[in-house]
Scaffold this motif. Sequence first.
Motif, PDB file in Angstrom:
ATOM      1  N   ASP A  32       0.806  -1.222   0.000  1.00  0.00           N
ATOM      2  CA  ASP A  32       0.000   0.000   0.000  1.00  0.00           C
ATOM      3  C   ASP A  32       0.840   1.274   0.000  1.00  0.00           C
ATOM      4  OD1 ASP A  32       0.877  -0.402   2.601  1.00  0.00           O
ATOM      5  OD2 ASP A  32      -1.005   0.256   3.514  1.00  0.00           O
ATOM      6  N   ARG A  33       2.157   1.159   0.086  1.00  0.00           N
ATOM      7  CA  ARG A  33       3.041   2.327   0.028  1.00  0.00           C
ATOM      8  C   ARG A  33       3.760   2.449  -1.311  1.00  0.00           C
ATOM      9  NH1 ARG A  33       5.661   1.571   5.993  1.00  0.00           N
ATOM     10  NH2 ARG A  33       3.732   1.855   7.153  1.00  0.00           N
ATOM     11  N   ILE A  34       3.476   1.536  -2.224  1.00  0.00           N
ATOM     12  CA  ILE A  34       4.089   1.587  -3.551  1.00  0.00           C
ATOM     13  C   ILE A  34       3.216   2.463  -4.448  1.00  0.00           C
ATOM     14  CG2 ILE A  34       4.794   0.267  -5.575  1.00  0.00           C
ATOM     15  CD1 ILE A  34       5.059  -2.181  -3.694  1.00  0.00           C
ATOM     16  N   VAL A  35       3.795   3.545  -4.973  1.00  0.00           N
ATOM     17  CA  VAL A  35       3.071   4.450  -5.861  1.00  0.00           C
ATOM     18  C   VAL A  35       3.075   3.887  -7.279  1.00  0.00           C
ATOM     19  CG1 VAL A  35       2.993   6.775  -6.844  1.00  0.00           C
ATOM     20  CG2 VAL A  35       3.617   6.452  -4.442  1.00  0.00           C
ATOM     21  N   MET A  36       4.257   3.517  -7.752  1.00  0.00           N
ATOM     22  CA  MET A  36       4.356   2.944  -9.094  1.00  0.00           C
ATOM     23  C   MET A  36       5.667   2.192  -9.246  1.00  0.00           C
ATOM     24  SD  MET A  36       5.035   6.008 -11.786  1.00  0.00           S
ATOM     25  CE  MET A  36       6.699   6.479 -12.195  1.00  0.00           C
ATOM     26  N   LEU A  37       5.710   1.369 -10.290  1.00  0.00           N
ATOM     27  CA  LEU A  37       6.910   0.637 -10.660  1.00  0.00           C
ATOM     28  C   LEU A  37       7.285   1.062 -12.062  1.00  0.00           C
ATOM     29  CD1 LEU A  37       5.108  -1.310  -8.771  1.00  0.00           C
ATOM     30  CD2 LEU A  37       6.590  -3.094  -9.624  1.00  0.00           C
ATOM     31  N   LYS A  38       8.577   1.204 -12.296  1.00  0.00           N
ATOM     32  CA  LYS A  38       9.060   1.527 -13.634  1.00  0.00           C
ATOM     33  C   LYS A  38      10.082   0.469 -14.018  1.00  0.00           C
ATOM     34  CE  LYS A  38      11.148   4.971 -16.529  1.00  0.00           C
ATOM     35  NZ  LYS A  38      11.956   6.183 -16.596  1.00  0.00           N
ATOM     36  N   GLY A  39       9.794  -0.223 -15.112  1.00  0.00           N
ATOM     37  CA  GLY A  39      10.712  -1.240 -15.600  1.00  0.00           C
ATOM     38  C   GLY A  39      11.850  -0.610 -16.371  1.00  0.00           C
ATOM     39  N   GLU A  40      13.052  -1.032 -16.059  1.00  0.00           N
ATOM     40  CA  GLU A  40      14.247  -0.547 -16.745  1.00  0.00           C
ATOM     41  C   GLU A  40      15.083  -1.757 -17.138  1.00  0.00           C
ATOM     42  OE1 GLU A  40      16.111   2.343 -14.209  1.00  0.00           O
ATOM     43  OE2 GLU A  40      14.414   3.699 -14.348  1.00  0.00           O
ATOM     44  N   GLY A  41      14.697  -2.388 -18.236  1.00  0.00           N
ATOM     45  CA  GLY A  41      15.374  -3.606 -18.675  1.00  0.00           C
ATOM     46  C   GLY A  41      15.094  -4.741 -17.706  1.00  0.00           C
ATOM     47  N   GLU A  64       4.176  -8.541 -11.615  1.00  0.00           N
ATOM     48  CA  GLU A  64       2.887  -8.190 -12.214  1.00  0.00           C
ATOM     49  C   GLU A  64       1.702  -8.962 -11.640  1.00  0.00           C
ATOM     50  OE1 GLU A  64       1.019  -7.398 -16.634  1.00  0.00           O
ATOM     51  OE2 GLU A  64       2.978  -8.357 -16.450  1.00  0.00           O
ATOM     52  N   ASP A  65       1.765 -10.274 -11.594  1.00  0.00           N
ATOM     53  CA  ASP A  65       0.620 -11.072 -11.134  1.00  0.00           C
ATOM     54  C   ASP A  65       0.237 -10.751  -9.688  1.00  0.00           C
ATOM     55  OD1 ASP A  65       0.406 -12.295 -13.583  1.00  0.00           O
ATOM     56  OD2 ASP A  65       1.576 -14.056 -12.988  1.00  0.00           O
ATOM     57  N   ILE A  66       1.231 -10.652  -8.831  1.00  0.00           N
ATOM     58  CA  ILE A  66       0.966 -10.379  -7.414  1.00  0.00           C
ATOM     59  C   ILE A  66       0.317  -9.012  -7.248  1.00  0.00           C
ATOM     60  CG2 ILE A  66       2.054 -10.008  -5.161  1.00  0.00           C
ATOM     61  CD1 ILE A  66       4.303 -11.938  -6.213  1.00  0.00           C
ATOM     62  N   LEU A  67       0.873  -8.004  -7.922  1.00  0.00           N
ATOM     63  CA  LEU A  67       0.368  -6.646  -7.740  1.00  0.00           C
ATOM     64  C   LEU A  67      -0.964  -6.414  -8.447  1.00  0.00           C
ATOM     65  CD1 LEU A  67       3.687  -4.614  -7.856  1.00  0.00           C
ATOM     66  CD2 LEU A  67       2.286  -5.198  -5.872  1.00  0.00           C
ATOM     67  N   GLN A  68      -1.203  -7.071  -9.575  1.00  0.00           N
ATOM     68  CA  GLN A  68      -2.510  -6.924 -10.222  1.00  0.00           C
ATOM     69  C   GLN A  68      -3.614  -7.486  -9.336  1.00  0.00           C
ATOM     70  OE1 GLN A  68      -2.037  -8.602 -14.176  1.00  0.00           O
ATOM     71  NE2 GLN A  68      -1.826  -6.551 -15.048  1.00  0.00           N
ATOM     72  N   ALA A  69      -3.325  -8.526  -8.597  1.00  0.00           N
ATOM     73  CA  ALA A  69      -4.302  -9.082  -7.664  1.00  0.00           C
ATOM     74  C   ALA A  69      -4.594  -8.109  -6.523  1.00  0.00           C
ATOM     75  CB  ALA A  69      -3.802 -10.410  -7.097  1.00  0.00           C
ATOM     76  N   LYS A  70      -3.688  -7.162  -6.282  1.00  0.00           N
ATOM     77  CA  LYS A  70      -3.873  -6.146  -5.238  1.00  0.00           C
ATOM     78  C   LYS A  70      -4.407  -4.834  -5.801  1.00  0.00           C
ATOM     79  CE  LYS A  70      -2.203  -8.696  -1.952  1.00  0.00           C
ATOM     80  NZ  LYS A  70      -3.009  -9.184  -0.864  1.00  0.00           N
ATOM     81  N   GLY A  71      -4.788  -4.820  -7.089  1.00  0.00           N
ATOM     82  CA  GLY A  71      -5.417  -3.634  -7.677  1.00  0.00           C
ATOM     83  C   GLY A  71      -4.516  -2.780  -8.540  1.00  0.00           C
ATOM     84  N   PHE A  72      -3.259  -3.120  -8.686  1.00  0.00           N
ATOM     85  CA  PHE A  72      -2.357  -2.347  -9.526  1.00  0.00           C
ATOM     86  C   PHE A  72      -2.734  -2.544 -10.998  1.00  0.00           C
ATOM     87  CE2 PHE A  72      -0.128  -2.066  -5.683  1.00  0.00           C
ATOM     88  CZ  PHE A  72       0.934  -1.184  -5.794  1.00  0.00           C
ATOM     89  N   LEU A  73      -2.385  -1.557 -11.821  1.00  0.00           N
ATOM     90  CA  LEU A  73      -2.685  -1.607 -13.252  1.00  0.00           C
ATOM     91  C   LEU A  73      -1.398  -1.504 -14.056  1.00  0.00           C
ATOM     92  CD1 LEU A  73      -5.654   0.920 -13.378  1.00  0.00           C
ATOM     93  CD2 LEU A  73      -5.807  -1.571 -13.385  1.00  0.00           C
ATOM     94  N   ARG A  74      -1.259  -2.353 -15.045  1.00  0.00           N
ATOM     95  CA  ARG A  74      -0.133  -2.263 -15.979  1.00  0.00           C
ATOM     96  C   ARG A  74      -0.596  -1.354 -17.106  1.00  0.00           C
ATOM     97  NH1 ARG A  74       4.274  -5.964 -17.016  1.00  0.00           N
ATOM     98  NH2 ARG A  74       5.712  -4.782 -18.310  1.00  0.00           N
ATOM     99  N   LYS A  77       4.264  -0.977 -21.072  1.00  0.00           N
ATOM    100  CA  LYS A  77       5.199  -2.091 -20.877  1.00  0.00           C
ATOM    101  C   LYS A  77       6.254  -1.770 -19.814  1.00  0.00           C
ATOM    102  CE  LYS A  77       8.687  -1.105 -24.359  1.00  0.00           C
ATOM    103  NZ  LYS A  77       9.454  -1.663 -25.455  1.00  0.00           N
ATOM    104  N   SER A  78       6.471  -0.489 -19.546  1.00  0.00           N
ATOM    105  CA  SER A  78       7.463  -0.090 -18.552  1.00  0.00           C
ATOM    106  C   SER A  78       6.867   0.465 -17.261  1.00  0.00           C
ATOM    107  CB  SER A  78       8.390   0.977 -19.139  1.00  0.00           C
ATOM    108  OG  SER A  78       9.073   0.464 -20.247  1.00  0.00           O
ATOM    109  N   PHE A  79       5.536   0.565 -17.162  1.00  0.00           N
ATOM    110  CA  PHE A  79       4.933   1.181 -15.987  1.00  0.00           C
ATOM    111  C   PHE A  79       3.794   0.348 -15.409  1.00  0.00           C
ATOM    112  CE2 PHE A  79       6.828   4.811 -18.112  1.00  0.00           C
ATOM    113  CZ  PHE A  79       7.391   5.515 -17.068  1.00  0.00           C
ATOM    114  N   MET A  80       3.779   0.253 -14.100  1.00  0.00           N
ATOM    115  CA  MET A  80       2.681  -0.350 -13.358  1.00  0.00           C
ATOM    116  C   MET A  80       2.362   0.629 -12.228  1.00  0.00           C
ATOM    117  SD  MET A  80       2.540  -4.137 -11.808  1.00  0.00           S
ATOM    118  CE  MET A  80       1.097  -4.957 -12.390  1.00  0.00           C
ATOM    119  N   ILE A  81       1.073   0.945 -12.060  1.00  0.00           N
ATOM    120  CA  ILE A  81       0.708   1.997 -11.107  1.00  0.00           C
ATOM    121  C   ILE A  81      -0.267   1.482 -10.052  1.00  0.00           C
ATOM    122  CG2 ILE A  81       1.125   3.873 -12.739  1.00  0.00           C
ATOM    123  CD1 ILE A  81      -2.386   3.474 -12.145  1.00  0.00           C
TER     124      ILE A  81
END
Length: 116
Positions: A32-41, A64-74, A77-81
């Motif tokens: 719940d403290r993760i704002v976003m993820l940025k893929g860099e290779g 991806e699978d774990i965080l999408q189950a918690k409501g995150f959105l991809r 290809k480089s960002f998950m929020i």
Amino acid sequence: VLSQIKLMSNLTTHRDALLTVDSKRNIVLYIDRIVMLKGEGNYTLFHLQDGKTRLYAHCIHSYEDILQAKGFLRVHKSFMINPKFVLDYNNDENQLIMENNLVANVSRRKKGVLNF
């Protein structure tokens, strides 16, 4: 005994709120403290609510699978929020404005997943 049961139930929900980002070094983050993820290779940069960043040697797909189950959105290809930290959407630039002045690009194909 009752206090032990309460403690164990708190640990269960607490464990559900954690993401293991590096199992070799036993590093976890509060989801719940993760704002976003940025893929860099083959690395993923985690942007946290307190403004700090953490870089880990795993591709964004491995989370991806774990965080999408918690409501995150991809959204790219480089960002998950984490949608709870979205402040605005810039339609002209196809970008999400996040907390902490972060910007996440949204791909044309992923615009359909946004319900803002």
